[in-house]
Design a protein around this motif. Sequence first.
Motif, mmCIF file in Angstrom:
data_model
loop_
_atom_site.group_PDB
_atom_site.id
_atom_site.type_symbol
_atom_site.label_atom_id
_atom_site.label_comp_id
_atom_site.label_asym_id
_atom_site.label_seq_id
_atom_site.Cartn_x
_atom_site.Cartn_y
_atom_site.Cartn_z
ATOM 1 N N GLU A 1 -8.167 -0.043 -10.047
ATOM 2 C CA GLU A 1 -8.557 -1.042 -9.053
ATOM 3 C C GLU A 1 -9.976 -0.778 -8.563
ATOM 4 O O GLU A 1 -10.775 -1.706 -8.394
ATOM 5 N N ALA A 2 -10.302 0.478 -8.301
ATOM 6 C CA ALA A 2 -11.655 0.805 -7.850
ATOM 7 C C ALA A 2 -12.679 0.480 -8.930
ATOM 8 O O ALA A 2 -13.775 -0.024 -8.631
ATOM 9 N N GLY B 1 1.084 2.198 -2.832
ATOM 10 C CA GLY B 1 2.211 2.150 -1.910
ATOM 11 C C GLY B 1 2.246 0.913 -1.046
ATOM 12 O O GLY B 1 3.170 0.730 -0.263
ATOM 13 N N GLY B 2 1.244 0.025 -1.186
ATOM 14 C CA GLY B 2 1.278 -1.234 -0.444
ATOM 15 C C GLY B 2 0.200 -1.331 0.613
ATOM 16 O O GLY B 2 -0.303 -0.325 1.119
ATOM 17 N N GLY B 3 -0.168 -2.538 0.915
ATOM 18 C CA GLY B 3 -1.230 -2.785 1.877
ATOM 19 C C GLY B 3 -2.594 -2.819 1.200
ATOM 20 O O GLY B 3 -2.707 -2.634 -0.015
ATOM 21 N N ARG B 4 -3.629 -3.062 2.005
ATOM 22 C CA ARG B 4 -4.987 -3.100 1.481
ATOM 23 C C ARG B 4 -5.916 -2.286 2.372
ATOM 24 O O ARG B 4 -5.633 -2.063 3.549
ATOM 25 N N ILE B 5 -7.027 -1.868 1.795
ATOM 26 C CA ILE B 5 -7.996 -1.073 2.519
ATOM 27 C C ILE B 5 -9.381 -1.554 2.140
ATOM 28 O O ILE B 5 -9.605 -2.021 1.016
ATOM 29 N N ALA B 6 -10.313 -1.461 3.076
ATOM 30 C CA ALA B 6 -11.670 -1.938 2.846
ATOM 31 C C ALA B 6 -12.562 -0.783 2.410
ATOM 32 O O ALA B 6 -12.510 0.314 2.983
ATOM 33 N N ALA B 7 -13.359 -1.039 1.395
ATOM 34 C CA ALA B 7 -14.424 -0.119 0.989
ATOM 35 C C ALA B 7 -15.746 -0.799 1.305
ATOM 36 O O ALA B 7 -15.945 -1.969 0.976
ATOM 37 N N ARG B 8 -16.667 -0.052 1.956
ATOM 38 C CA ARG B 8 -17.893 -0.669 2.440
ATOM 39 C C ARG B 8 -19.127 0.056 1.925
ATOM 40 O O ARG B 8 -19.153 1.285 1.849
ATOM 41 N N GLU B 9 -20.118 -0.761 1.628
ATOM 42 C CA GLU B 9 -21.449 -0.249 1.329
ATOM 43 C C GLU B 9 -22.350 -0.612 2.496
ATOM 44 O O GLU B 9 -22.313 -1.758 2.981
ATOM 45 N N VAL B 10 -23.164 0.337 2.947
ATOM 46 C CA VAL B 10 -24.014 0.117 4.117
ATOM 47 C C VAL B 10 -25.475 0.301 3.713
ATOM 48 O O VAL B 10 -25.855 1.358 3.189
ATOM 49 N N LEU C 1 -21.505 2.022 -2.291
ATOM 50 C CA LEU C 1 -20.128 1.595 -2.533
ATOM 51 C C LEU C 1 -19.410 2.570 -3.447
ATOM 52 O O LEU C 1 -18.195 2.800 -3.298
ATOM 53 N N ILE C 2 -20.134 3.160 -4.384
ATOM 54 C CA ILE C 2 -19.520 4.134 -5.300
ATOM 55 C C ILE C 2 -18.907 5.287 -4.522
ATOM 56 O O ILE C 2 -17.800 5.750 -4.836
ATOM 57 N N ASP C 3 -19.605 5.762 -3.488
ATOM 58 C CA ASP C 3 -19.071 6.885 -2.706
ATOM 59 C C ASP C 3 -17.766 6.512 -2.007
ATOM 60 O O ASP C 3 -16.802 7.294 -1.983
ATOM 61 N N ALA C 4 -17.731 5.307 -1.418
ATOM 62 C CA ALA C 4 -16.521 4.885 -0.700
ATOM 63 C C ALA C 4 -15.343 4.753 -1.658
ATOM 64 O O ALA C 4 -14.226 5.206 -1.358
ATOM 65 N N LEU C 5 -15.587 4.165 -2.829
ATOM 66 C CA LEU C 5 -14.507 3.989 -3.800
ATOM 67 C C LEU C 5 -14.053 5.318 -4.381
ATOM 68 O O LEU C 5 -12.854 5.566 -4.553
ATOM 69 N N ALA C 6 -15.004 6.179 -4.679
ATOM 70 C CA ALA C 6 -14.648 7.479 -5.253
ATOM 71 C C ALA C 6 -13.812 8.299 -4.275
ATOM 72 O O ALA C 6 -12.863 9.002 -4.672
ATOM 73 N N ALA C 7 -14.139 8.223 -2.985
ATOM 74 C CA ALA C 7 -13.366 8.965 -1.982
ATOM 75 C C ALA C 7 -11.928 8.469 -1.932
ATOM 76 O O ALA C 7 -10.981 9.272 -1.822
ATOM 77 N N TYR C 8 -11.725 7.157 -2.015
ATOM 78 C CA TYR C 8 -10.367 6.611 -2.004
ATOM 79 C C TYR C 8 -9.576 7.067 -3.240
ATOM 80 O O TYR C 8 -8.391 7.401 -3.144
ATOM 81 N N VAL C 9 -10.229 7.053 -4.400
ATOM 82 C CA VAL C 9 -9.541 7.473 -5.622
ATOM 83 C C VAL C 9 -9.199 8.955 -5.556
ATOM 84 O O VAL C 9 -8.095 9.381 -5.903
ATOM 85 N N GLU C 10 -10.150 9.743 -5.111
ATOM 86 C CA GLU C 10 -9.937 11.191 -5.042
ATOM 87 C C GLU C 10 -8.791 11.546 -4.106
ATOM 88 O O GLU C 10 -8.028 12.481 -4.357
#
Length: 593
Positions: free
Chosen positions: A564-565, A504-513, A547-556
């Motif tokens: 993209e993830a 839908g537009g825009g960007r979001i950050a996924a972070r690994e800590v 990082l996998i957790d952050a990306l998976a949460a966004y996809v879910e």
Amino acid sequence: MNLVPSLLQAIIRIDGEVLVMHPGDKPYVVAPSGQVELASRGLTLDAVTGIVAQLLPSEVQDALDHVGAVQYTMPSSPEFPHDRFTVVVARGTSDIWAEIRRRRPGHLERSETVVADAPPPPVMPTASARDQEAGLSETDIPSSVAAERLATVPPLEPEPDKGDAQSIAGDELEPEEAPEPIEASGAAPTAESLTEPSPRNAPSASAVVLPMSRNPIRAEPSPAPASDALSGLERLLRTAAARGASTLYLSSDARPSVRVDGQLQGLDGEPVHTSSDVISLLLTLMPERSHESLRTGATTEWICDIEDVGRVRCMSFSDHRGPGGVFRLMPNRIVSVEQLGLPRDVQSLAIEPEGLVLIVGPRSSGKRTLISALVDLINRLRRDHVITVEREVNIVHERGSSFVSQREVRGGDDEVLAAARAALREDPDVLVLGQIRTGPLMNLALEAAASGHLIIGGFWAHNAAESIDRILDLYGPESARQVQLALADTLRGVVAQVLLPKVGGGRIAAREVLLNTAAVASVIAEGKTSQLPMAIEGGRRSGMVPLIDALAAYVENGVVDIREAYRHVADRPAFVATLKRHGVDTSAVERLA
């Protein structure tokens, strides 16, 4: 003696398109076959000024004095009933550029006199901008003439009295085969000697300053002329900023483009810019010291401030199409840690009394924004002395509870290292290094962290585990053990970030800590960096996030497209397995695998 008829006759005799005169250069005519010089020596400023005085009527000269650039269409002459000539002159304070352009029979007539808008000194308007204002299309101008437009006019001294053109030009336009040197006779050149083409200066490939247009000019209708150079470029930058773009691109024979949310898109409704248009736009922002790069085609870079836009990093280049420019818009507003949604464990890194904190990510992943947010948090919570060493200061931190001093270093790695060493002698509590790219600078960061400073540094890597490997790669095998122990002791945490386009537009950050727990420190000290991903997996209770957790949460949650993830994951089978455990359809990426 009036030289104007002889100059016009020389253009026609050579079947030329334009006659160019510039102090220090020999006058020459650009013809379809190449460039033909009209004299054996360069012109002086007085000579060109005197000839211009004969070419322009007094009212047009007054306009030239007022705005610095004019275009004047000469009246029809009985000697040349089928040709029209236009005089284009640009002048600063110690230089002048003049062209006599020939319009062949059948070309549309233009208005008799056009005074071009000139940007304020020291930047001189270019001929192309004046052409656009006068309604001239690119097809009216030879490509070789467009190349010569690269010459710019530097600021000047007060102009000497024009005097009589015969006495002014006499010592400069020496005929090729004069019976005796002009200096000895002191006589003014005759019309024939001035305009007789030199047989030794036959057209050659080296005649053109820069091959700005390798392709022949097309017969198709020319694009709509670009708007005034200065206001046009500022308008483009404001348009780009309003669209949330990070970069504006200018290229010859193309419409402007912008990068929004990491994706390139054209600016609809904008005209196609010719090479002359691009040069005009570049000159309005380019510092005078860089003007020569447009003649040579060299890449150059500078920074400027645009009202309502902020700081812009500007770069010019030349490619197979001609000149171009890239303008990177630097954000000028601080984004807080709350706005970024940083978890508490990441925010706590900003209140560490000492140690090394690394902010890592690939190109254009928002590392500088994240570092700036941490500095802002320090400025609000701590009462410390903070020094930042940055290649470009774009976000300025106002005085808060801390004293923040920002240093911009425009040189290379050696200059950055010297600035960082100097900063440490000023007794800072926190030292921020925008980019750590070399072993010596990493050494300084590790030593400063070990001696009681908090060091926050940017570093290029795709994830936290890779950042440790890349740091070790900065050193030889003989230093590996020492660096491993230093990292294990001083590292406080690594935040790896990637930016992804949102649905839908825009960007979001996924972070690994990655936090330096006892288990992580042991893995680093022993050089078993391949076990770091597992250490992060097992450190979730300590605040670590794979990082996998952050990306998976966004996809879910439907925030980011699965494809993209998938592109940003190092361990793709583990990512697919994680999504399947959460009941997400992975067929789209399994086909890619």
